[in-house]
Write a protein that holds these residues in place. Structure first.
Motif, PDB file in Angstrom:
ATOM      1  N   ALA A 442       0.809  -1.212   0.000  1.00 26.53           N
ATOM      2  CA  ALA A 442       0.000   0.000   0.000  1.00 26.53           C
ATOM      3  C   ALA A 442       0.844   1.265   0.000  1.00 26.53           C
ATOM      4  O   ALA A 442       0.366   2.335  -0.369  1.00 26.53           O
ATOM      5  N   GLU A 443       2.110   1.151   0.409  1.00 24.60           N
ATOM      6  CA  GLU A 443       3.006   2.307   0.411  1.00 24.60           C
ATOM      7  C   GLU A 443       3.923   2.310  -0.797  1.00 24.60           C
ATOM      8  O   GLU A 443       4.920   3.014  -0.841  1.00 24.60           O
ATOM      9  N   LEU A 444       3.580   1.494  -1.805  1.00 27.20           N
ATOM     10  CA  LEU A 444       4.316   1.388  -3.070  1.00 27.20           C
ATOM     11  C   LEU A 444       5.712   0.800  -2.870  1.00 27.20           C
ATOM     12  O   LEU A 444       6.623   1.044  -3.667  1.00 27.20           O
ATOM     13  N   GLN A 445       5.881   0.008  -1.822  1.00 31.19           N
ATOM     14  CA  GLN A 445       7.163  -0.618  -1.545  1.00 31.19           C
ATOM     15  C   GLN A 445       7.213  -2.028  -2.119  1.00 31.19           C
ATOM     16  O   GLN A 445       6.274  -2.803  -1.986  1.00 31.19           O
ATOM     17  N   ALA A 446       8.360  -2.336  -2.741  1.00 29.92           N
ATOM     18  CA  ALA A 446       8.641  -3.702  -3.164  1.00 29.92           C
ATOM     19  C   ALA A 446       9.608  -4.375  -2.196  1.00 29.92           C
ATOM     20  O   ALA A 446       9.607  -5.587  -2.047  1.00 29.92           O
ATOM     21  N   ARG A 447      10.458  -3.575  -1.564  1.00 27.64           N
ATOM     22  CA  ARG A 447      11.361  -3.991  -0.493  1.00 27.64           C
ATOM     23  C   ARG A 447      11.430  -2.844   0.513  1.00 27.64           C
ATOM     24  O   ARG A 447      10.855  -1.786   0.309  1.00 27.64           O
ATOM     25  N   SER A 448      12.165  -3.053   1.587  1.00 28.98           N
ATOM     26  CA  SER A 448      12.199  -2.038   2.641  1.00 28.98           C
ATOM     27  C   SER A 448      12.758  -0.711   2.152  1.00 28.98           C
ATOM     28  O   SER A 448      12.361   0.350   2.636  1.00 28.98           O
ATOM     29  N   ASP A 473      -1.743  10.922 -14.904  1.00 30.14           N
ATOM     30  CA  ASP A 473      -2.102  11.317 -13.546  1.00 30.14           C
ATOM     31  C   ASP A 473      -1.613  10.300 -12.523  1.00 30.14           C
ATOM     32  O   ASP A 473      -1.136  10.659 -11.450  1.00 30.14           O
ATOM     33  N   HIS A 474      -1.719   9.028 -12.853  1.00 29.02           N
ATOM     34  CA  HIS A 474      -1.216   7.997 -11.946  1.00 29.02           C
ATOM     35  C   HIS A 474       0.298   8.116 -11.772  1.00 29.02           C
ATOM     36  O   HIS A 474       0.821   7.933 -10.667  1.00 29.02           O
ATOM     37  N   ALA A 475       1.010   8.416 -12.855  1.00 35.85           N
ATOM     38  CA  ALA A 475       2.455   8.601 -12.752  1.00 35.85           C
ATOM     39  C   ALA A 475       2.786   9.772 -11.832  1.00 35.85           C
ATOM     40  O   ALA A 475       3.705   9.693 -11.011  1.00 35.85           O
ATOM     41  N   VAL A 476       2.029  10.871 -11.958  1.00 37.50           N
ATOM     42  CA  VAL A 476       2.263  12.044 -11.109  1.00 37.50           C
ATOM     43  C   VAL A 476       2.020  11.700  -9.642  1.00 37.50           C
ATOM     44  O   VAL A 476       2.863  11.950  -8.768  1.00 37.50           O
ATOM     45  N   VAL A 477       0.863  11.121  -9.361  1.00 33.14           N
ATOM     46  CA  VAL A 477       0.462  10.884  -7.971  1.00 33.14           C
ATOM     47  C   VAL A 477       1.290   9.777  -7.332  1.00 33.14           C
ATOM     48  O   VAL A 477       1.750   9.905  -6.188  1.00 33.14           O
ATOM     49  N   SER A 478       1.496   8.679  -8.041  1.00 38.57           N
ATOM     50  CA  SER A 478       2.273   7.580  -7.456  1.00 38.57           C
ATOM     51  C   SER A 478       3.737   7.982  -7.275  1.00 38.57           C
ATOM     52  O   SER A 478       4.376   7.608  -6.284  1.00 38.57           O
ATOM     53  N   GLY A 479       4.279   8.743  -8.224  1.00 34.16           N
ATOM     54  CA  GLY A 479       5.649   9.219  -8.063  1.00 34.16           C
ATOM     55  C   GLY A 479       5.783  10.152  -6.877  1.00 34.16           C
ATOM     56  O   GLY A 479       6.741  10.067  -6.099  1.00 34.16           O
ATOM     57  N   ARG A 480       4.802  11.038  -6.725  1.00 34.46           N
ATOM     58  CA  ARG A 480       4.830  11.979  -5.600  1.00 34.46           C
ATOM     59  C   ARG A 480       4.739  11.232  -4.270  1.00 34.46           C
ATOM     60  O   ARG A 480       5.477  11.529  -3.320  1.00 34.46           O
ATOM     61  N   ASN A 485       7.236   8.818   0.699  1.00 37.60           N
ATOM     62  CA  ASN A 485       7.533   7.647   1.535  1.00 37.60           C
ATOM     63  C   ASN A 485       9.029   7.347   1.590  1.00 37.60           C
ATOM     64  O   ASN A 485       9.513   6.780   2.573  1.00 37.60           O
ATOM     65  N   MET A 486       9.762   7.708   0.568  1.00 34.80           N
ATOM     66  CA  MET A 486      11.210   7.521   0.596  1.00 34.80           C
ATOM     67  C   MET A 486      11.870   8.440   1.629  1.00 34.80           C
ATOM     68  O   MET A 486      12.990   8.183   2.062  1.00 34.80           O
ATOM     69  N   THR A 487      11.168   9.499   2.000  1.00 32.39           N
ATOM     70  CA  THR A 487      11.684  10.407   3.024  1.00 32.39           C
ATOM     71  C   THR A 487      10.998  10.187   4.367  1.00 32.39           C
ATOM     72  O   THR A 487      11.064  11.054   5.245  1.00 32.39           O
ATOM     73  N   GLY A 488      10.292   9.044   4.504  1.00 35.62           N
ATOM     74  CA  GLY A 488       9.770   8.664   5.810  1.00 35.62           C
ATOM     75  C   GLY A 488       8.321   8.965   6.079  1.00 35.62           C
ATOM     76  O   GLY A 488       7.874   8.896   7.231  1.00 35.62           O
ATOM     77  N   ALA A 489       7.516   9.298   5.048  1.00 32.48           N
ATOM     78  CA  ALA A 489       6.117   9.660   5.290  1.00 32.48           C
ATOM     79  C   ALA A 489       5.256   8.461   5.666  1.00 32.48           C
ATOM     80  O   ALA A 489       4.325   8.579   6.458  1.00 32.48           O
ATOM     81  N   SER A 490       5.532   7.292   5.083  1.00 34.05           N
ATOM     82  CA  SER A 490       4.763   6.059   5.365  1.00 34.05           C
ATOM     83  C   SER A 490       3.273   6.247   5.092  1.00 34.05           C
ATOM     84  O   SER A 490       2.425   5.856   5.895  1.00 34.05           O
ATOM     85  N   LYS A 491       2.942   6.826   3.944  1.00 33.79           N
ATOM     86  CA  LYS A 491       1.540   7.042   3.576  1.00 33.79           C
ATOM     87  C   LYS A 491       1.049   5.923   2.653  1.00 33.79           C
ATOM     88  O   LYS A 491       1.768   5.499   1.760  1.00 33.79           O
ATOM     89  N   PRO A 492      -0.170   5.461   2.835  1.00 35.47           N
ATOM     90  CA  PRO A 492      -0.732   4.469   1.918  1.00 35.47           C
ATOM     91  C   PRO A 492      -1.250   5.138   0.647  1.00 35.47           C
ATOM     92  O   PRO A 492      -1.553   6.333   0.635  1.00 35.47           O
ATOM     93  N   TYR A 493      -1.334   4.353  -0.411  1.00 32.09           N
ATOM     94  CA  TYR A 493      -1.835   4.862  -1.693  1.00 32.09           C
ATOM     95  C   TYR A 493      -3.351   4.693  -1.724  1.00 32.09           C
ATOM     96  O   TYR A 493      -3.856   3.590  -1.881  1.00 32.09           O
ATOM     97  N   TRP A 494      -4.064   5.778  -1.584  1.00 35.16           N
ATOM     98  CA  TRP A 494      -5.528   5.713  -1.591  1.00 35.16           C
ATOM     99  C   TRP A 494      -6.114   6.496  -2.757  1.00 35.16           C
ATOM    100  O   TRP A 494      -7.305   6.420  -3.042  1.00 35.16           O
ATOM    101  N   HIS A 495      -5.277   7.239  -3.479  1.00 37.50           N
ATOM    102  CA  HIS A 495      -5.752   8.153  -4.510  1.00 37.50           C
ATOM    103  C   HIS A 495      -6.344   7.395  -5.702  1.00 37.50           C
ATOM    104  O   HIS A 495      -5.754   6.441  -6.196  1.00 37.50           O
ATOM    105  N   GLN A 496      -7.507   7.840  -6.161  1.00 36.10           N
ATOM    106  CA  GLN A 496      -8.092   7.307  -7.378  1.00 36.10           C
ATOM    107  C   GLN A 496      -7.586   8.164  -8.550  1.00 36.10           C
ATOM    108  O   GLN A 496      -7.999   9.293  -8.744  1.00 36.10           O
TER     109      GLN A 496
END
Length: 627
Positions: A442-448, A473-480, A485-496
């Motif tokens: 859910a946080e777009l992680q494949a590994r830690s 739009d998915h590229a923009v939102v998922s990349g953002r 999360n790479m800087t420690g936000a730990s947010k789940p992907y909920w955006h449609q």
């Protein structure tokens, strides 16, 4: 001589005593059992017995001769080494300075200065000649490339750029390295099949600047070259920055070692890594098997170079056939169709469905769209299954399975995208067997410390299940989100995420969720006005890339229009409207047809996941009945 004799008289008894003791111990077998001798003549410790002087003298002479020989040999060796060292110094000092700097195997003590100056001279050359894209011309084994990057982004598309911008927003001193196999800095892809084709500038393929539907001009690139720093400067950048390594492909990924290998053998280690490799255009197998002459006359549309190539082709041939009836195929058909009125170019579009975008739009709207495409000057061939392709008499012959034969000069294959998962094997990452792409949480992680975003990401949608989306739009939102999360936000992907397509400046639509023509649909339409066009929408929003502005908005309590819905409308009047896609009586997808700036409302409806007794009332939330 007298002095030496006096010294010898003092030392001789000691030499005789030690020799006598050694001989005495050898003759005494009684020491084997570990017993100490009971009687050791004390006279041997002070003065030796009479006799034995000749043997002691010979012994002393031999020791002396050996010592003198050793000293002489050592002296000669040191003298020879000094001579050779002096000769080597003289030889090196006589050489030109530049030759000494490039000596293949210089001895460290002899040439410390040239070895230090050579890299500095090489490092100065690129800084004088490089202007825009940094490090694109670096030599494969160049030591100037960073060997480590705290944030490594693989891929140079929209998702990578969005992640880099997000990382820098949360960590202003971050050092970000983007590695891309393309020769261009990060750019947006939608204009390649939309606005660029409608430009009046004959040099548009060089400038890559275009006018949006609202009349404003902008570049296809997200940022100018001055926004980025050179990769060789990344390590020493005090305030960090974003560097782009062009024309380099990551071919191997060592997850345990936290490093990647490039196609030139260079290794770069990382702390955190994003995989945003996008996808590669699919091709028809019948085209791939048709031979070299057919492949030379086939375009797989994806990159800037593909746009430039197709633009050149369209100016030099008489006929172009587009295979594919989806978003890309229909957009290119309309774009080239517009040009055909001026150049006389024949534009053919063929697809296996009954109408344009038949996999997305309900049949009635697909048929209406097909007529719209025909009015743009396109020859549409529906229900066309390609059987074979051949090159005969300097033309391409496309044989369809129903016996029809289509002749053309060039083919554009727009039949979908294959997610790029080349690194899955070396990295040991999981690829989804149903949708393709790297499976992430859910946080777009494949590994830690590895994230995946964009077209290559197969993510879990908390509302609609596991999905993979191939839109801007998915590229923009998922990349953002990945950058956060790479800087420690730990947010789940909920955006449609949403996507949009424009068939010229007059007809456009935006969609969200699962829009599949096989699902039950309910469409509510109204008569369009002059402001219900993509051109008018961009004039109001101020941007041609609509998703970049709307993704920041949220809908909390939409207010329905008080205007009553019309009691009757013409059956072919699809000026503007809303199409709802249902699954188990719940709305899972929405298309806004010539209705703009209402996507937050659609997103909230899908997120709520409620059943609606009357979708006409829901349609009022989009104010489609207002003039």
């Amino acid at each position: 001589m007298l002095k030496c004799r006096t010294v010898w008289k003092k030392l001789a008894p000691l030499a005789r005593n030690s020799s006598t003791v050694c001989r005495y111990n050898v003759r005494r077998p009684g020491l084997n059992a570990g017993r100490t001798p009971t009687c050791v003549p004390t006279t041997h410790m002070s003065t030796g017995p009479a006799g034995g002087g000749k043997e002691n003298l010979v012994y002393a002479v031999l020791v002396g001769v050996a010592s003198v020989g050793a000293i002489g040999y050592t002296y000669q060796t040191l003298k020879g080494d000094q001579r050779r060292y002096d000769e080597r110094i003289e030889e090196l000092s006589s050489r030109p300075h530049k030759a000494a700097a490039t000596a293949t195997q210089p001895e460290p003590p002899a040439v410390p200065e040239p070895e230090q100056k050579a890299p500095e001279a090489e490092a100065a050359e690129p800084s004088e000649t490089t202007a825009p894209p940094p490090a694109g011309d670096s030599t494969p084994s160049s030591p100037k490339l960073p060997s480590h990057s705290p944030y490594l982004l693989i891929g140079g598309g929209t998702a990578s750029f969005a992640a880099a911008r997000s990382i820098r927003a949360r960590d202003p001193g971050a050092k970000v390295l983007i590695v891309t196999d393309e020769p261009d800095l990060p750019y947006m892809r939608p204009p390649l099949s939309k606005e660029l084709w409608f430009s009046d500038d004959p040099s548009v393929t060089e400038t890559l600047r275009f006018k949006q539907w609202n009349g404003k001009e902008r570049s296809i690139y997200f940022q100018p070259p001055s926004f980025y720093i050179n990769p060789e400067d990344l390590d020493k950048a005090e305030n960090g920055g974003v560097a782009v390594l062009l024309n380099k492909k990551v071919v191997h990924m060592d997850v345990r070692g936290n490093k990647v290998k490039l196609d030139d053998g260079t290794e770069i280690s990382y702390d955190k890594c994003l995989i945003a490799t996008g996808g590669v255009p699919r091709n028809l197998q019948v085209i791939e098997r048709a031979g070299e002459e057919v492949m030379k006359r086939t375009t797989l549309f994806r990159k800037i170079e593909d746009f430039k190539s197709l633009d050149k082709v369209s100016r030099n041939v008489k006929s172009v056939a587009i295979v594919g009836g989806g978003f890309l195929g229909s957009e290119l058909a309309c774009a080239l169709g517009r040009k055909s009125t001026e150049t006389g170019l024949e534009v053919i579009q063929m697809f296996p469905e009954r109408g344009n975008m038949g996999k997305v739009l309900p049949e009635y709207l697909s048929n209406w769209t097909t007529e719209k495409v025909k009015r743009e000057g396109v020859k549409v061939i529906a229900e066309a299954l390609v059987k074979s392709v051949a090159f005969k008499d300097d033309r391409l012959e496309i044989s369809l399975k129903d016996g029809r034969l289509v002749k053309t000069d060039h083919i554009v294959a727009a039949v979908g995208l294959e997610p790029n998962v080349d690194l899955a094997k070396s990295a040991g990452l999981e690829v989804d067997s149903d949708f393709g792409g790297y499976r992430v949480n859910a946080e777009l992680q494949a590994r830690s410390n590895i994230w995946v975003a964009g077209d290559a990401s197969c993510f879990y949608d908390i509302r609609l299940g596991r999905r993979r989306v191939e839109h801007h739009d998915h590229a923009v939102v998922s990349g953002r989100l990945a950058g956060e999360n790479m800087t420690g936000a730990s947010k789940p992907y909920w955006h449609q995420s949403m996507f949009w397509s424009d068939l010229g400046p007059d007809v456009g639509y935006e969609a969200i969720g699962i829009v599949d023509s096989s699902l039950p649909t309910v469409g509510v339409f109204a008569k369009a006005t002059a402001k219900d066009t993509p051109k008018a929408a961009t004039e109001e929003s101020g941007t041609g890339i609509r998703s970049e502005s709307e993704t920041e908005d949220t809908a909390t309590s939409p207010v329905a229009s008080s205007a009553p819905a019309p009691t009757a409308q013409h059956k072919d009047d699809y000026g503007k409207g809303v199409i709802f896609y249902l699954q188990d009586k719940v709305v899972v997808g929405i298309i806004l047809w010539n209705v703009f700036n209402r996507m937050p409302v659609a997103r909230k409806i899908i997120k709520d996941g409620e059943e609606h007794a009357d979708l006409n009332e829901v349609a009022k939330l989009f104010n489609i009945h207002e003039d």
